[in-house]
Write an enzyme that holds these catalytic residues in place. Sequence first.
Site, PDB file in Angstrom:
ATOM      1  CG  PHE A 149      -6.789 -15.662  -7.760  1.00  0.00           C
ATOM      2  CD1 PHE A 149      -7.306 -14.404  -8.045  1.00  0.00           C
ATOM      3  CD2 PHE A 149      -5.525 -15.971  -8.249  1.00  0.00           C
ATOM      4  CE1 PHE A 149      -6.595 -13.481  -8.798  1.00  0.00           C
ATOM      5  CE2 PHE A 149      -4.810 -15.055  -9.006  1.00  0.00           C
ATOM      6  CZ  PHE A 149      -5.343 -13.804  -9.281  1.00  0.00           C
ATOM      7  CB  CYS A 281      -6.766 -16.662 -18.573  1.00  0.00           C
ATOM      8  SG  CYS A 281      -8.298 -17.506 -19.009  1.00  0.00           S
TER       9      CYS A 281
END
Length: 497
Positions: A149, A281
């Site tokens: 997402f 990330c």
Amino acid sequence: MRTIGHFIDNKPVAPASGRYAPVFDPATGRQPARVGLACEAEVDAAVAAARAAFVSWRATPLARRTAPLFRYRELLDARRDELARLITAEHGKVHADALGEVARGLEIVELACGIPQHLKGQLSTQVSSGVDVASIRQPLGVVAGITPFNFPAMVPLWMFPLAIACGNTFVLKPSEKDPGAALRLVELAAEAGFPEGVLNAVNGDKAAVDRLVAHPDVAAVSFVGSTPVARAIQRGAVEHGKRVQALGGAKNHMLVLPDADLDVAADNAINAAYGSAGERCMAVSVVVAVGDIGDALVARIAERAAALRIGPGSDPDSEMGPLITAEHRAKVASYVASGRAQGAEVVVDGTQHTVPGHEEGFFLGVSLLDHVTPDMDAYREEIFGPVLCVVRAGSYEEGLELINSSRWGNGTAVFTRDGGAARRFQLEVEAGMVGVNVPIPVPVGHHSFGGWKDSLFGDQHIYGEDGVRFYTRGKVITTRWPDPADGGINLGFPSGH
């Protein structure tokens, strides 16, 4: 309410399973759409379309294969703003950040446009008397991409343009939380002239993922997401005989040495920790302050954190938008509470932050925890939100050991003015991507993206040369064309003489 379906064989396909998931506007908390969650038959239809298209697509000459990629690049470039608005509407990130996401995805489309250079192969002549050896790379078949997402446009663009350029066909399963941008990417590919079945999108949840991983006609799976899911997908893909690249989570450290410019370090810590609300990330989630600079560095970070403008991503004055869901907001906030309970100093607490006029939105202010230790939950877990932890280290060696002891090894950075220290760090640190005075060292398109340890499961990193290798397999061809003057029978073992 708008219903989002699938896109198969260059056509929109209405969802048929009867199962749906909500798609929220994170800035308001309202639900403007729902997305159909594919059943097994719908996934199979997408794979069947891709399998049928592969027969002719793999045989398409490279010049004709890249022609629609060049057109696609122009379409994406012309529609940057449209795509960014779709990202902001469903993900919540600010418009400038969304534009940056599209730009980084475009890099890989441009890489794919140059695929003839990457598929040239190798030739060795006269390796034996009259014998030549050639190495070539060929496509795998149907490839599946399962994307997260947090980058609903960029990560799909990291996968399918290169896979398709290599001669594969592709089934994309985007995140069900914000599928709109990914679906628009697939629509634009059809507009650019990709043949039917070459690129398909099927929306869904775990049921769709499990079917793609198990499907006998899917040759390879690319995944970006959390570490537990990455590990599960790798195991499932290997069990079913597939090639797999599964990129997992991270706990990225930024080592600040005593000689660093603390203002520059503080600016970069803010950018790397709180950009995109920390839902990256590659976000810096831990600053390691070495020596006696900790107090001064924390003060600078806190001062800058207090001045950040948090609001809806559509507001050009906003520097940080909301989180993706109310549940995720609550989970992120819980790490601030647990950090306080476990002994960290909460220098900045953003858990009670609200945005006037958007009280139902999924907003969370930025938080800064100091004197964090490795046994605390806020350090041990991937928070994936706007929470920055500061750990104190007495020396470079202590800071390096802290970073290398982490179970993740995605990205890391060092801030210093000492070239020798920087060189030592980049060689000694155990991480796949290293920044020297660069807080988010995401490689440009011609270099591959990927971490070490629990940040990567599978065969290759994503995009770049590793991406080409992942989406192709090698074949070696040994050739001899006999001279008509040669003849006779020789049963001896072939040698190089």
